[in-house]
Design an enzyme around this catalytic site. Structure first.
Site, PDB file in Angstrom:
ATOM      1  N   ARG A  58       0.203  -8.575  13.852  1.00 23.26           N
ATOM      2  CA  ARG A  58      -0.416  -7.648  12.901  1.00 23.26           C
ATOM      3  C   ARG A  58      -1.327  -8.386  11.926  1.00 23.26           C
ATOM      4  O   ARG A  58      -2.381  -7.874  11.553  1.00 23.26           O
ATOM      5  CB  ARG A  58       0.667  -6.861  12.160  1.00 23.26           C
ATOM      6  N   LYS A  86       0.829  -1.211   0.000  1.00 22.09           N
ATOM      7  CA  LYS A  86       0.000   0.000   0.000  1.00 22.09           C
ATOM      8  C   LYS A  86       0.862   1.260   0.000  1.00 22.09           C
ATOM      9  O   LYS A  86       0.632   2.183  -0.775  1.00 22.09           O
ATOM     10  CB  LYS A  86      -0.935   0.009   1.225  1.00 22.09           C
ATOM     11  N   ARG A 142      11.767  -5.925   4.402  1.00 24.10           N
ATOM     12  CA  ARG A 142      11.533  -4.480   4.244  1.00 24.10           C
ATOM     13  C   ARG A 142      12.599  -3.668   4.993  1.00 24.10           C
ATOM     14  O   ARG A 142      12.965  -4.000   6.115  1.00 24.10           O
ATOM     15  CB  ARG A 142      10.147  -4.108   4.778  1.00 24.10           C
ATOM     16  N   ARG A 174      11.993  -1.623  10.648  1.00 21.58           N
ATOM     17  CA  ARG A 174      10.970  -1.244  11.623  1.00 21.58           C
ATOM     18  C   ARG A 174      10.906  -2.273  12.741  1.00 21.58           C
ATOM     19  O   ARG A 174      10.982  -3.465  12.489  1.00 21.58           O
ATOM     20  CB  ARG A 174       9.600  -1.147  10.924  1.00 21.58           C
ATOM     21  N   ARG A 218      -8.931   1.147   9.915  1.00 20.75           N
ATOM     22  CA  ARG A 218      -8.487  -0.226  10.132  1.00 20.75           C
ATOM     23  C   ARG A 218      -9.536  -1.050  10.865  1.00 20.75           C
ATOM     24  O   ARG A 218      -9.315  -2.232  11.118  1.00 20.75           O
ATOM     25  CB  ARG A 218      -7.224  -0.218  10.962  1.00 20.75           C
TER      26      ARG A 218
END
Ligand code: ADP
Ligand code: AMP
Length: 209
Positions: free
Chosen positions: A167, A14, A123, A156, A89
């Site tokens: 998550r 996203k 990532r 992160r 969310r």
């Protein structure tokens, strides 16, 4: 006017697509995750409170996120449209958003969970300009450094295996029902989010009206 919500699990791409689309459409990319991380690293009271939830991969309480979002949506650049990434969310957040502004389109990034775990563990982020990399699929030109400003890239804290598991569970429990709600409103277009960044980009453009 484009008032777009990007919906999909963590790691679906996203943020990557929102940045490209924002540039193309000339409207801001509003990521509540980025706003909360900026508040956390600035050490504001809100940021300190949010940080504990984020590290664990849990949702930050609705009221805190709504405050930060409301402020951002009030800025002049958001009056011509926006790409929302990471908000809403859950169903309550969608109701709060509807009270502030209508949403014209919801793009649902559909992708198998097995791909997400790989993408998230690979990532890396630039803490200066926010550019998102992937060690395998979107590597920086110079190992460990941002292409744009040379800043050392970071991982992160919520891309740890344990936080990622949380998550994904939160996504299934809180966010999937929201997708059903937007479907009943006829707002959703599905974007298959596997394949290269360029392929997904083309699908996003095709899905927009
Ligand atoms: P989200 O904002 O949905 O959590 P990101 O845009 O941060 O997802 O992307 C998650 C990771 O996957 C990043 O490392 C990014 O570079 C990588 N990525 C994004 N889109 C693709 C794609 N189409 N193919 C391969 N890797 C991708
Ligand atoms: P993201 O950058 O979208 O992956 O979000 C990172 C983290 O920020 C999430 O795991 C949550 O802890 C928090 N967060 C971001 N957006 C929201 C939101 N709309 N509601 C609650 N928490 C959020």
């Amino acid at each position: 006017m484009h008032r777009i919500v990007l919906l999909g699990p963590p790691g679906a791409g996203k943020g990557t697509q929102a940045k490209r689309l924002a540039k193309e459409l000339g409207i801001p990319h509003l990521s509540t995750g980025e706003l909360l991380r900026a508040a956390a690293s600035a050490g504001t009271a809100l940021g300190r409170e949010a940080d504990g939830y984020m590290r664990q991969g849990r949702l930050v309480p609705d009221a805190l996120v709504l405050g930060i979002l409301r402020e951002r949506l009030a800025a002049a650049d958001a009056h011509r449209g926006f790409i929302l990434d990471g908000y809403p969310r859950n169903v309550a957040q969608a109701q709060s958003l509807a009270e502030i502004t209508p949403v014209e389109q919801v793009l649902y990034f559909e992708i198998p969970e097995s791909v997400l775990v790989d993408r998230l563990s690979q990532r890396r982020n630039c803490p200066t300009c926010g550019t998102v990399y992937n060690l395998v699929t979107q590597p920086p030109r110079q190992s460990g450094r941002c292409d744009r400003d040379g800043t050392p890239l970071i991982q992160r804290t919520d891309d740890s295996e344990e936080a990622v598991r949380t998550r994904l569970a939160v996504y299934r429990e809180a966010t999937v029902p929201l997708l059903d709600l937007y479907r009943t409103q006829g707002l959703v277009r599905t974007v298959p989010a596997g394949g290269s960044v360029e392929e997904v980009d083309a699908r996003v453009r095709a899905a927009l009206h």
